[in-house]
Design a protein around this motif. Structure first.
Motif, mmCIF file in Angstrom:
data_model
loop_
_atom_site.group_PDB
_atom_site.id
_atom_site.type_symbol
_atom_site.label_atom_id
_atom_site.label_comp_id
_atom_site.label_asym_id
_atom_site.label_seq_id
_atom_site.Cartn_x
_atom_site.Cartn_y
_atom_site.Cartn_z
ATOM 1 N N ALA A 34 18.313 1.119 32.685
ATOM 2 C CA ALA A 34 17.303 1.516 31.284
ATOM 3 C C ALA A 34 16.689 2.911 31.641
ATOM 4 O O ALA A 34 16.248 3.930 30.500
ATOM 5 N N GLU A 35 15.680 3.013 32.911
ATOM 6 C CA GLU A 35 14.272 4.200 33.258
ATOM 7 C C GLU A 35 15.445 5.440 33.145
ATOM 8 O O GLU A 35 14.534 6.635 32.960
ATOM 9 N N LEU A 36 16.610 5.662 33.736
ATOM 10 C CA LEU A 36 16.694 6.402 34.226
ATOM 11 C C LEU A 36 17.727 7.267 33.158
ATOM 12 O O LEU A 36 17.524 8.231 32.891
ATOM 13 N N ILE A 37 18.860 6.437 32.075
ATOM 14 C CA ILE A 37 18.999 6.983 30.997
ATOM 15 C C ILE A 37 17.821 7.259 29.936
ATOM 16 O O ILE A 37 18.071 8.109 29.164
ATOM 17 N N GLY A 38 16.842 6.714 30.435
ATOM 18 C CA GLY A 38 15.491 7.245 29.182
ATOM 19 C C GLY A 38 14.952 8.794 29.277
ATOM 20 O O GLY A 38 14.618 8.793 28.063
ATOM 21 N N GLN A 39 15.186 8.868 30.369
ATOM 22 C CA GLN A 39 14.284 10.597 30.809
ATOM 23 C C GLN A 39 14.775 11.359 30.245
ATOM 24 O O GLN A 39 16.539 11.256 30.190
ATOM 25 N N ASP A 40 14.286 12.368 30.054
ATOM 26 C CA ASP A 40 15.348 14.070 29.925
ATOM 27 C C ASP A 40 15.482 14.030 31.317
ATOM 28 O O ASP A 40 15.359 14.504 32.448
ATOM 29 N N PRO A 41 17.424 14.999 30.415
ATOM 30 C CA PRO A 41 18.391 15.097 31.578
ATOM 31 C C PRO A 41 17.885 16.662 32.305
ATOM 32 O O PRO A 41 18.187 16.474 33.726
ATOM 33 N N ALA A 42 17.148 17.144 32.154
ATOM 34 C CA ALA A 42 17.044 19.020 32.439
ATOM 35 C C ALA A 42 15.700 18.508 33.164
ATOM 36 O O ALA A 42 15.479 19.632 33.656
ATOM 37 N N ILE A 43 15.526 17.338 33.596
ATOM 38 C CA ILE A 43 14.130 17.257 34.279
ATOM 39 C C ILE A 43 15.055 17.981 35.662
ATOM 40 O O ILE A 43 13.882 18.584 36.847
ATOM 41 N N GLY A 44 15.311 17.120 36.408
ATOM 42 C CA GLY A 44 16.273 17.700 37.361
ATOM 43 C C GLY A 44 17.133 19.264 37.624
ATOM 44 O O GLY A 44 17.187 19.309 38.436
ATOM 45 N N LEU A 45 17.094 19.634 36.594
ATOM 46 C CA LEU A 45 17.467 20.975 36.369
ATOM 47 C C LEU A 45 16.675 21.931 37.305
ATOM 48 O O LEU A 45 15.051 22.188 37.436
ATOM 49 N N THR A 99 15.123 26.067 37.179
ATOM 50 C CA THR A 99 14.797 26.742 36.512
ATOM 51 C C THR A 99 15.967 28.015 36.372
ATOM 52 O O THR A 99 16.034 28.198 35.421
ATOM 53 N N ASP A 100 16.926 28.564 36.711
ATOM 54 C CA ASP A 100 18.070 29.006 36.250
ATOM 55 C C ASP A 100 18.632 28.397 35.355
ATOM 56 O O ASP A 100 19.393 28.632 34.861
ATOM 57 N N ILE A 137 21.091 27.090 30.512
ATOM 58 C CA ILE A 137 21.946 26.024 29.638
ATOM 59 C C ILE A 137 21.026 25.747 27.919
ATOM 60 O O ILE A 137 21.423 26.157 26.832
ATOM 61 N N ASP A 138 19.873 26.913 28.205
ATOM 62 C CA ASP A 138 18.803 26.889 26.381
ATOM 63 C C ASP A 138 19.881 28.144 26.453
ATOM 64 O O ASP A 138 19.695 28.001 25.370
ATOM 65 N N MET A 139 20.680 28.722 27.020
ATOM 66 C CA MET A 139 21.024 30.055 26.102
ATOM 67 C C MET A 139 22.254 29.564 25.672
ATOM 68 O O MET A 139 22.908 29.880 24.487
ATOM 69 N N LEU A 140 22.991 28.680 26.298
ATOM 70 C CA LEU A 140 24.572 28.330 25.491
ATOM 71 C C LEU A 140 23.829 27.320 24.376
ATOM 72 O O LEU A 140 24.764 27.504 23.338
ATOM 73 N N GLY A 141 22.657 27.089 24.240
ATOM 74 C CA GLY A 141 22.053 25.970 22.785
ATOM 75 C C GLY A 141 21.990 27.266 22.209
ATOM 76 O O GLY A 141 22.592 27.046 20.947
ATOM 77 N N ARG A 188 12.837 37.119 34.744
ATOM 78 C CA ARG A 188 13.245 36.922 36.494
ATOM 79 C C ARG A 188 14.657 37.023 36.415
ATOM 80 O O ARG A 188 15.214 36.321 35.587
ATOM 81 N N SER A 189 14.608 37.269 37.947
ATOM 82 C CA SER A 189 16.539 37.728 38.418
ATOM 83 C C SER A 189 17.323 36.484 38.034
ATOM 84 O O SER A 189 16.643 35.265 38.474
ATOM 85 N N VAL A 190 18.486 35.993 37.759
ATOM 86 C CA VAL A 190 19.086 34.950 37.745
ATOM 87 C C VAL A 190 20.167 34.776 38.982
ATOM 88 O O VAL A 190 20.976 35.785 38.693
ATOM 89 N N MET A 191 20.314 34.179 40.116
ATOM 90 C CA MET A 191 21.576 33.697 40.857
ATOM 91 C C MET A 191 22.139 33.719 40.376
ATOM 92 O O MET A 191 22.701 31.597 40.172
ATOM 93 N N ILE A 192 23.150 34.587 40.504
ATOM 94 C CA ILE A 192 24.598 33.688 39.978
ATOM 95 C C ILE A 192 26.028 33.683 41.575
ATOM 96 O O ILE A 192 25.329 35.236 41.955
ATOM 97 N N ARG A 193 26.499 33.423 41.072
ATOM 98 C CA ARG A 193 27.706 33.823 41.841
ATOM 99 C C ARG A 193 29.019 33.240 41.047
ATOM 100 O O ARG A 193 29.819 32.732 40.708
#
Length: 87
Positions: A19-30, A32-33, A38-42, A77-82
């Motif tokens: 329940a603790e894990l489900i209740g958290q914001d999933p973006a916390i572990g992301l 910055t890049d 994800i924000d741009m997708l929205g 800032r620069s976004v590191m991509i492959r």
């Protein structure tokens, strides 16, 4: 001899942890890049895939679209991509 029955206290701890894990914001572990992508997708209008039919999901903006949009607007800032492409 060990008791084969599950420990009820352990089950309560396990359920509480889930329940603790489900209740958290999933973006916390992301990092910055990825959060920028994800924000741009929205912003591009992407909706959660579980709410869409397969055909509608296939027409959603993709991560590559979000990255291209970030690059076009010169992200803060620069976004590191492959970048991979099929040949």
């Amino acid at each position: 001899m060990t008791d084969p029955r599950p420990d009820p206290d352990a089950a309560a701890d396990s359920i509480g942890r889930i329940a603790e894990l489900i209740g958290q914001d999933p973006a916390i572990g992301l990092d910055t890049d990825m959060k920028l992508v994800i924000d741009m997708l929205g912003q591009l209008g992407a909706r959660p895939l579980e709410q869409l039919s397969p055909d509608a999901a296939r027409s959603q903006p993709r991560a590559v679209d979000a990255i291209a949009a970030l690059m076009a607007q010169g992200a803060a800032r620069s976004v590191m991509i492959r970048w991979w492409s099929r040949r």
